[in-house]
Enzyme design. Structure first.
Site, PDB file in Angstrom:
ATOM      1  N   TYR A  27       0.838  -1.205   0.000  1.00 44.91           N
ATOM      2  CA  TYR A  27       0.000   0.000   0.000  1.00 44.91           C
ATOM      3  C   TYR A  27       0.873   1.255   0.000  1.00 44.91           C
ATOM      4  O   TYR A  27       0.598   2.226  -0.721  1.00 44.91           O
ATOM      5  CB  TYR A  27      -0.911  -0.004   1.227  1.00 44.91           C
ATOM      6  N   GLY A  82      -2.453  10.353   3.633  1.00 51.15           N
ATOM      7  CA  GLY A  82      -3.565   9.792   4.380  1.00 51.15           C
ATOM      8  C   GLY A  82      -3.181   8.521   5.122  1.00 51.15           C
ATOM      9  O   GLY A  82      -2.259   7.808   4.739  1.00 51.15           O
ATOM     10  N   LYS A 253      -3.338  21.769  -5.070  1.00 49.63           N
ATOM     11  CA  LYS A 253      -2.485  20.599  -5.294  1.00 49.63           C
ATOM     12  C   LYS A 253      -3.039  19.755  -6.437  1.00 49.63           C
ATOM     13  O   LYS A 253      -4.244  19.611  -6.597  1.00 49.63           O
ATOM     14  CB  LYS A 253      -2.409  19.751  -4.020  1.00 49.63           C
ATOM     15  N   SER A 275       1.890  18.152  -8.712  1.00 51.38           N
ATOM     16  CA  SER A 275       1.829  16.828  -8.086  1.00 51.38           C
ATOM     17  C   SER A 275       1.015  15.879  -8.942  1.00 51.38           C
ATOM     18  O   SER A 275      -0.028  16.256  -9.481  1.00 51.38           O
ATOM     19  CB  SER A 275       1.188  16.929  -6.689  1.00 51.38           C
ATOM     20  N   HIS A 277       0.265  12.977  -7.406  1.00 52.42           N
ATOM     21  CA  HIS A 277      -0.151  12.101  -6.305  1.00 52.42           C
ATOM     22  C   HIS A 277       0.820  10.933  -6.131  1.00 52.42           C
ATOM     23  O   HIS A 277       0.432   9.837  -5.713  1.00 52.42           O
ATOM     24  CB  HIS A 277      -1.572  11.587  -6.556  1.00 52.42           C
ATOM     25  N   ARG A 280      -0.080   7.579  -7.629  1.00 46.88           N
ATOM     26  CA  ARG A 280      -1.073   6.721  -6.984  1.00 46.88           C
ATOM     27  C   ARG A 280      -2.482   6.902  -7.551  1.00 46.88           C
ATOM     28  O   ARG A 280      -3.353   6.083  -7.268  1.00 46.88           O
ATOM     29  CB  ARG A 280      -1.101   6.997  -5.474  1.00 46.88           C
TER      30      ARG A 280
END
Length: 391
Positions: A27, A82, A253, A275, A277, A280
């Site tokens: 993950y 997160g 973002k 960005s 991410h 992901r």
């Protein structure tokens, strides 16, 4: 965990695999679909070569800078992440405390495992808050009010989560909400007793930024909450409305396109956060360092620009700043450290990157962050190279 053999971010990456069950390390390390963009983020930094300079007086070398008027010991901040709780019960407060000691800024994720208020207690002056435009405007307004109440001066709008992502590593492990891992993963988790003990006895894993009936949202309630609150209709009108209401700094973002960057500035953004991410969310898009020069040109100095994705070495930060970023951000490096050795290891990651950044500045012959520009690249590169380094 202070191990003298851990001397780099990659060492912490490898060490974290020994601490975490495979479903959790996958993950942490995984990306969307074929993970092409995730790999490109690092590979494209590696493709940029630097010019070594000699006989430069470096006695006054200074790594400090500012972002939106806030002093940083170096141009590095902590990207929003997160669910840090699944790596270590120290979670967001541990990373935030380390950021304070390092003279950095911690950006609290809208998808965090603990509340904004808890983090504000340990990093009141070094905290930015990420927000999302939820379907119910009252949820968004309530969160902004909470940010204002704890003294947050900078909001970071999540602009890169409008569509759902597909991370196949997670699907193989049954990491839905609630998780439904296969039997093999239970056995694998049993081989990580320190993680298992922390999971059983430490901080409860909650979706702690939001509440139901006055208590933090449990992980097994997350799917229903997200399904009812996800807002695929969020758009520039929402951003403009927030700009008219929020008197502090506003950063967006997830900007990966020069046209979007220009629009963000027109709508009043103080900061543009380049960005993808960390690869992901959306695969088969460019690395962040590749789109940075065009975004810098589009913004034209009207807003500060920040970049994450692929920061693993101090010289990566040098390259990002030289191509126009005011600061770089890292996420996974701090998560690797948190999983490996908790808060002390996060301190060490800041130290490693600081040492490498200072060393790289010296080798390219620059004694201040403001002096970093395209002249540091071999061949006087004006932008990241365009040829592919992936096979």
């Amino acid at each position: 965990m202070r191990n003298k053999w851990i001397v780099s971010i990659d060492d912490y990456r490898k060490a974290s695999r020994k601490q975490l069950p495979k479903m959790i390390s996958d993950y942490l390390e995984g990306g969307a679909l074929d993970e092409t963009t995730m790999r490109a983020n690092e590979d494209r930094f590696d493709a940029l070569m630097l010019r070594q300079r000699s006989m430069v007086d470096l006695r006054g070398l200074n790594t400090s800078t500012t972002v939106l008027g806030h002093s940083l010991a170096m141009p590095l901040m902590v990207a929003p992440m997160g669910m840090l709780t699944i790596f270590h019960p120290g979670s967001d407060p541990a990373v935030a405390r380390a950021a304070v000691r390092a003279g950095s800024i911690f950006i609290h994720s809208a998808w965090a495992g603990c509340s904004l208020e808890e983090v504000a207690k340990v990093a009141p002056d070094n905290l930015w808050a990420q927000i999302a435009f939820w379907k119910d405007p009252a949820e968004t307004a309530s969160y902004i009010s909470r940010a204002r109440a704890v003294g947050v001066e900078t909001l970071v709008v999540a602009g890169d989560v409008g569509s759902s992502s597909k991370r196949e590593r997670d699907l193989h492990h049954g990491l839905s909400m609630p998780p439904r891992p296969p039997v093999a993963d239970y056995f694998n988790a049993a081989t990580r007793p320190s993680w298992l003990w922390r999971w059983l006895t430490g901080r409860k894993m909650t979706y702690g930024n939001y509440q139901i009936n006055g208590r933090p949202l449990r992980m097994d309630e997350m799917n229903n909450w997200m399904a009812s609150n996800k807002n695929p209709g969020a758009n520039w009108e929402d951003f403009a409305r927030l700009r008219s209401e929020w008197k502090g700094n506003l950063v967006i973002k997830g900007i990966m396109d020069a046209e979007d960057a220009a629009r963000a500035v027109e709508e009043g953004a103080d900061g543009i956060f380049v960005s993808n991410h960390g690869g992901r969310q959306f695969d088969s898009q460019p690395a962040t360092i590749d789109v940075l020069p065009s975004i810098v040109d589009a913004v034209g100095g009207r807003a500060e620009i920040y970049l994450d994705g692929g920061i693993r070495r101090g010289h990566d930060i040098v390259k990002a700043v030289a191509l126009g970023a005011k600061a770089a951000l890292a996420g996974r490096p701090f998560a690797y450290a948190l999983a490996t050795g908790g808060e002390p290891a996060v301190d060490r990651v800041f130290g490693i990157l600081q040492e490498e950044f200072k060393g790289a500045m010296g080798f390219v012959g620059k004694s201040s962050v403001a002096d970093l520009d395209s002249s540091i690249f071999a061949g006087q590169a004006q932008s990241a190279p365009t040829e592919s380094v992936l096979i």
